[in-house]
Design a protein around this motif. Structure first.
Motif, PDB file in Angstrom:
ATOM      1  N   TYR A 161      43.957  27.934  42.283  1.00 15.52           N
ATOM      2  CA  TYR A 161      45.394  28.455  41.482  1.00 15.52           C
ATOM      3  C   TYR A 161      46.403  27.951  42.714  1.00 15.52           C
ATOM      4  CZ  TYR A 161      43.316  32.555  42.721  1.00 15.52           C
ATOM      5  OH  TYR A 161      43.094  33.682  43.416  1.00 15.52           O
ATOM      6  N   LYS A 162      47.378  27.955  42.743  1.00 16.66           N
ATOM      7  CA  LYS A 162      48.288  28.063  44.015  1.00 16.66           C
ATOM      8  C   LYS A 162      48.470  29.899  43.758  1.00 16.66           C
ATOM      9  CE  LYS A 162      50.305  23.945  44.997  1.00 16.66           C
ATOM     10  NZ  LYS A 162      49.722  22.957  44.623  1.00 16.66           N
ATOM     11  N   GLU A 163      49.111  30.413  45.458  1.00 16.50           N
ATOM     12  CA  GLU A 163      50.148  31.442  45.632  1.00 16.50           C
ATOM     13  C   GLU A 163      51.394  30.691  45.372  1.00 16.50           C
ATOM     14  OE1 GLU A 163      50.216  31.547  49.934  1.00 16.50           O
ATOM     15  OE2 GLU A 163      51.711  32.830  49.559  1.00 16.50           O
ATOM     16  N   GLY A 164      51.862  32.436  44.216  1.00 15.81           N
ATOM     17  CA  GLY A 164      52.796  31.895  43.176  1.00 15.81           C
ATOM     18  C   GLY A 164      52.852  32.001  41.968  1.00 15.81           C
ATOM     19  N   LYS A 220      31.851  27.569  46.284  1.00 15.41           N
ATOM     20  CA  LYS A 220      32.685  27.892  47.185  1.00 15.41           C
ATOM     21  C   LYS A 220      33.857  28.139  47.207  1.00 15.41           C
ATOM     22  CE  LYS A 220      28.614  28.451  50.662  1.00 15.41           C
ATOM     23  NZ  LYS A 220      26.876  27.494  50.324  1.00 15.41           N
ATOM     24  N   VAL A 221      34.335  28.911  48.132  1.00 10.40           N
ATOM     25  CA  VAL A 221      35.989  29.140  47.635  1.00 10.40           C
ATOM     26  C   VAL A 221      36.694  29.097  48.765  1.00 10.40           C
ATOM     27  CG1 VAL A 221      37.966  29.360  46.564  1.00 10.40           C
ATOM     28  CG2 VAL A 221      36.205  28.457  45.287  1.00 10.40           C
ATOM     29  N   LYS A 222      37.781  28.812  49.548  1.00 11.82           N
ATOM     30  CA  LYS A 222      38.789  29.152  50.232  1.00 11.82           C
ATOM     31  C   LYS A 222      39.611  30.298  49.710  1.00 11.82           C
ATOM     32  CE  LYS A 222      40.577  25.688  52.486  1.00 11.82           C
ATOM     33  NZ  LYS A 222      41.095  24.779  53.546  1.00 11.82           N
ATOM     34  N   LEU A 223      40.215  31.470  50.025  1.00 10.39           N
ATOM     35  CA  LEU A 223      41.766  31.770  49.526  1.00 10.39           C
ATOM     36  C   LEU A 223      42.937  31.757  51.072  1.00 10.39           C
ATOM     37  CD1 LEU A 223      39.676  33.656  47.801  1.00 10.39           C
ATOM     38  CD2 LEU A 223      41.585  33.415  46.635  1.00 10.39           C
ATOM     39  N   ALA A 231      45.743  40.161  41.386  1.00 13.67           N
ATOM     40  CA  ALA A 231      47.244  39.789  41.587  1.00 13.67           C
ATOM     41  C   ALA A 231      46.792  40.576  39.616  1.00 13.67           C
ATOM     42  CB  ALA A 231      47.211  38.392  41.071  1.00 13.67           C
ATOM     43  N   LEU A 232      45.934  39.906  38.886  1.00 13.35           N
ATOM     44  CA  LEU A 232      45.385  40.474  38.125  1.00 13.35           C
ATOM     45  C   LEU A 232      46.122  41.604  37.645  1.00 13.35           C
ATOM     46  CD1 LEU A 232      44.554  39.370  34.442  1.00 13.35           C
ATOM     47  CD2 LEU A 232      42.552  40.039  35.705  1.00 13.35           C
ATOM     48  N   PHE A 233      45.558  42.707  38.264  1.00 12.32           N
ATOM     49  CA  PHE A 233      45.231  44.372  37.921  1.00 12.32           C
ATOM     50  C   PHE A 233      46.619  44.459  38.171  1.00 12.32           C
ATOM     51  CE2 PHE A 233      40.550  43.770  38.915  1.00 12.32           C
ATOM     52  CZ  PHE A 233      40.441  43.332  37.526  1.00 12.32           C
ATOM     53  N   ALA A 234      47.029  44.105  39.598  1.00 17.15           N
ATOM     54  CA  ALA A 234      48.765  44.405  40.150  1.00 17.15           C
ATOM     55  C   ALA A 234      49.409  44.477  39.602  1.00 17.15           C
ATOM     56  CB  ALA A 234      49.093  44.014  41.869  1.00 17.15           C
ATOM     57  N   GLU A 235      49.365  43.066  38.321  1.00 17.89           N
ATOM     58  CA  GLU A 235      50.228  43.078  37.035  1.00 17.89           C
ATOM     59  C   GLU A 235      51.427  41.708  38.295  1.00 17.89           C
ATOM     60  OE1 GLU A 235      52.262  44.819  34.259  1.00 17.89           O
ATOM     61  OE2 GLU A 235      49.959  46.430  34.092  1.00 17.89           O
ATOM     62  N   TYR A 243      49.861  35.191  41.928  1.00 14.79           N
ATOM     63  CA  TYR A 243      48.596  35.679  43.096  1.00 14.79           C
ATOM     64  C   TYR A 243      49.432  34.697  44.263  1.00 14.79           C
ATOM     65  CZ  TYR A 243      45.361  34.064  39.854  1.00 14.79           C
ATOM     66  OH  TYR A 243      44.798  33.673  38.198  1.00 14.79           O
ATOM     67  N   SER A 244      49.037  36.333  44.763  1.00 15.93           N
ATOM     68  CA  SER A 244      48.960  35.732  46.531  1.00 15.93           C
ATOM     69  C   SER A 244      48.884  35.549  47.481  1.00 15.93           C
ATOM     70  CB  SER A 244      49.548  37.551  47.185  1.00 15.93           C
ATOM     71  OG  SER A 244      47.840  37.931  47.068  1.00 15.93           O
TER      72      SER A 244
END
Lengths: 235, 235
Positions: free
Chosen positions: B48-51, B64-67, B92-96, B99-100
């Motif tokens: 997924y992308k930022e935003g 393995k994943v980098k954020l 992001a999910l919990f903060a509603e 994605y940052s």
DNA sequence: GTCATTTTATGCTTTCAAACATAAAATTAA
DNA sequence: TTAATTTTATGTTTGAAAGCATAAAATGAC
């Protein structure tokens, strides 16, 4: 001690704290009321130290507080600025860790503490409340991550401009619509913006010369919000 | 597409995910089972992308994943490294919020998603589970704050050493007890340590010359853990 | 296998911010 | 008040890391 003889109206303080918890059931409210204590801190006094064990949920009811971590070279890093009415030290409480930062009163402040077990007991039976708190901690994690990027990537001017905007947004402006409603030392400003005190002073003078801000001791007037934001955005 | 014909055993993936939730009631488990989907990502693909808006809780089951966040000057900043089995994008999910950060697969990876409303519904009725999650998010906030301080205050060598230790602790070592079990490009290593690629290469070579590590392409062997930790601690 | 692209490596130059050095101004204490 | 201390201000020097340039090596596409 004279500081304790200062009269705190615990009932109104309690009401203020409750305002932060929407939809609290009467019995939960009662538990909180029976497990709350208040304390007065004078300007410069330490509320808790990095490494201390949390004994409850700390709420700032009046005053201003800075939270800072001691850095590698002894240089402090301000990680949060608290305003009333709001919580401090909750991260450590929820993570079941010791405090990761020191809390110091920037002005004479009133703090109240809801005893740990009482509060956690309420949370364990109130998923909605816990979810609300989860939401704010998640939001704060976002701020923190963002801050990591800006503090490491922006240049001095950008970092200081960002701090001034942050202070304005956190504490608001005086009635003149210009003066930031918090009076920090240049050192605090530097510790908030990840720079040396000298550089904070220098850069601040620069902003003043350019007419972006006006300085009067610790009072900072923002003359050109737009330009300040541009400086912050450009990095 | 061939990537989708790759056979994912969704049952075993689901079991793995459930392992992260202790004490799930049978009906909650059932809800999750009915609202989970799986996806395969090849090395280099964006999860997924930022935003982007989160549509569920994303779990990394394999790979393995980098954020990373895009920085001010276009320079990326890696904010987290994920390993299986674990969640990504939950902040992001919990903060509603959206994605940052952007999530990119560092290796071929399997990801599953628990639909947002189904999952949040479970949380709203399970305070214990929500409290567990609150605890981990609070812990992560601590890491993040700490990272802000070290990334801004440590010097290049200290930052790189810290990253190597972090990678070792996150992904572990190969059977030789020396080789870090993740193979990052110098650029990723730089973006993780807040420095330019040139400086990552230079500093890495320096460590190798000093005998602290041994380099073989992207393979990094830690020869002297103690010394590496000292370099990290000194800043 | 060959060509193109990306990644890694290294040297040189520049620049930004820290460190250091004073000194003036403002607080605070006596 | 005066003296002591802290905070603010500014100039100068130093140094660490970024920027730039180039080339070798590795990877991937065809």
């Amino acid at each position: 001690m004279s500081r304790n003889s200062y009269n705190i109206d615990i009932e109104s303080v309690f009401e203020g704290v409750c305002g932060l918890f929407p939809n609290l059931k009467p019995e939960e409210r009662e538990i909180m009321r029976n497990n709350i204590t208040c304390q007065y801190f004078r300007k410069g006094e330490i509320i808790y130290k990095e490494g201390d064990t949390p004994h409850g949920l700390v709420c700032l009811s009046k005053g201003k507080v800075k939270l800072y971590k001691e850095g590698v070279g002894g240089r402090d890093q301000i990680v949060r600025m608290a305003k009333p009415i709001g919580f401090i030290g909750y991260r450590a409480l929820f993570a079941e860790e010791n405090y990761s930062a020191t809390a110091e009163a920037l002005e004479d402040s009133v703090v109240c503490i809801i005893e740990k077990n009482a509060f956690m007991g309420i949370l364990r039976n109130n998923a909605e409340l816990t979810l609300n708190i989860l939401k704010s901690v998640a939001t704060e994690l976002g701020f923190s991550t963002n801050r990591t990027v800006t503090l490491t990537q922006k240049h001095i001017r950008g970092r200081l401009a960002e701090s001034l905007i942050f202070l304005r947004d956190t504490y608001g402006l005086e009635d003149d619509g210009k003066t930031i409603k918090v009076y920090l030392s240049r050192e605090d400003l530097a510790n908030l913006s990840n720079m040396t005190t000298s550089n904070a002073i220098r850069t601040l003078s620069g902003f003043a010369e350019e007419g972006v801000i006006e300085l009067d001791g610790r009072r900072i007037k923002i003359l050109d919000h737009h330009r300040l934001e541009r400086i912050s955005d450009l990095g």
